[in-house]
Enzyme design. Structure first.
Site, PDB file in Angstrom:
ATOM      1  N   ASP A  37      45.806 -26.474  53.763  1.00  0.00           N
ATOM      2  CA  ASP A  37      45.057 -27.731  53.730  1.00  0.00           C
ATOM      3  C   ASP A  37      45.439 -28.535  52.493  1.00  0.00           C
ATOM      4  OD1 ASP A  37      43.166 -29.704  54.301  1.00  0.00           O
ATOM      5  OD2 ASP A  37      41.579 -28.631  53.256  1.00  0.00           O
ATOM      6  N   GLU A  64      46.713 -25.256  59.620  1.00  0.00           N
ATOM      7  CA  GLU A  64      46.726 -25.271  58.154  1.00  0.00           C
ATOM      8  C   GLU A  64      47.213 -23.926  57.603  1.00  0.00           C
ATOM      9  OE1 GLU A  64      42.930 -28.364  57.847  1.00  0.00           O
ATOM     10  OE2 GLU A  64      42.670 -26.218  57.496  1.00  0.00           O
TER      11      GLU A  64
END
Length: 297
Positions: free
Chosen positions: A192, A262
């Site tokens: 992320d 992610e």
């Protein structure tokens, strides 16, 4: 001129197979066996001649290019150019539309309801909307994912961790206390953060004079959780997930797909140099987001 530019002038025969009509008032069936997907017309590759239809072939895909989006007179579509090879020889194979991502070298497949045409003097087998491609044998499931990412992991365990939900790790530990699997949550945290940096870097390089507000709006339209989830679905990450049976019905949800994407990016970042991870983000997230944005205009 692009190597695929010539495909704009494809014959109507090919394009009718590529583009599915908006309204279909019939069910396509083989005239010989009566099946919607023919299962009687298998031939060897050396038997294929231009003009043949309802072809069924089994062989190994070799020399496959990456899927590319091309422009034809009816619009844009995906195309993978490859060869199909059996013991008798090989023939050019064009996988159109939804079949294009399945054209990975080394995969043994059975193609059904294909037809043969001749282009630039070469006999080619085309598989469009009428046809089907069935996987007979995959060289390695994770190799397929690596192919789609355009990145080969040095440490395969990082990729496995990126695909391991905490629900699966907990389930395995409950069944056997000696089993302690790492979940993808730490990798998702790292991925992320890296995605934020990679997208910001890309936007700055493209718009160095843009005001902060404009860059922030562009960043949000690319790096948001829904966009990451869509990228995960496009990669088919749900097919590779190690997930508990209770959570499996939610495998394609925005949360799970976003976190898994992610985590995969986090694994790429840890496994290789920064530049390679940045390239993967540009290909799988940024390019896809910009492409969809252009379609909406």
């Amino acid at each position: 001129m692009s190597r695929y530019e010539k495909w704009r002038e494809l014959s109507d025969e090919v394009l009718q197979s590529v583009y599915k009509p908006r309204a279909i008032d019939y069910v396509y069936r083989c005239q010989r066996c009566g099946q919607e997907v023919c299962r009687c017309g298998a031939v060897s590759i050396t038997d294929v001649k231009a003009g043949m239809d309802r072809i069924v072939l089994t062989g190994t895909i070799v020399g496959a290019d990456r899927p590319v989006e091309i422009e034809t007179k009816y619009g844009r579509t995906l195309l993978t150019r490859a060869f199909l090879q059996d013991q008798s020889g090989r023939v050019r194979l064009n996988l159109w539309g939804e079949h294009a991502p399945k054209g990975m070298s080394g995969t043994i497949v059975r193609i059904e309801n294909a037809f043969a045409s001749k282009f630039s003097g070469e006999v080619e087998v085309n598989l469009g909307w009428r046809g089907a491609i069935l996987l007979v044998k995959s060289p390695n499931e994770l190799a397929i994912l690596e192919h789609d990412l355009s990145y080969s992991f040095n440490k395969k365990d990082l990729l496995l961790q990126a695909l391991t939900r905490s629900s699966f790790a907990n389930e395995q530990h409950q069944q056997n206390p000696n089993v302690k699997l790492r979940s993808n949550e730490p990798l998702a945290f790292l991925g992320d953060a890296f995605i934020d940096v990679a997208v910001s870097e890309y936007l700055y390089s493209e718009k160095p004079e843009a005001p902060k507000g404009e860059l922030t709006d562009s960043w949000q339209s690319i790096a948001s959780r829904p966009q990451c989830a869509n990228a995960g679905r496009e990669l088919g990450l749900h097919r590779y997930l190690r997930i508990s049976e209770g959570e499996r019905p939610l495998a394609q949800s925005e949360t799970i797909m976003g976190e898994t994407y992610e985590a995969v990016i986090g694994a790429v970042f840890l496994d290789g140099p920064y530049e390679r991870a940045s390239v993967v983000v540009k290909k799988t997230l940024i390019a896809r987001s910009l492409r969809n944005h252009d379609k909406e205009k």
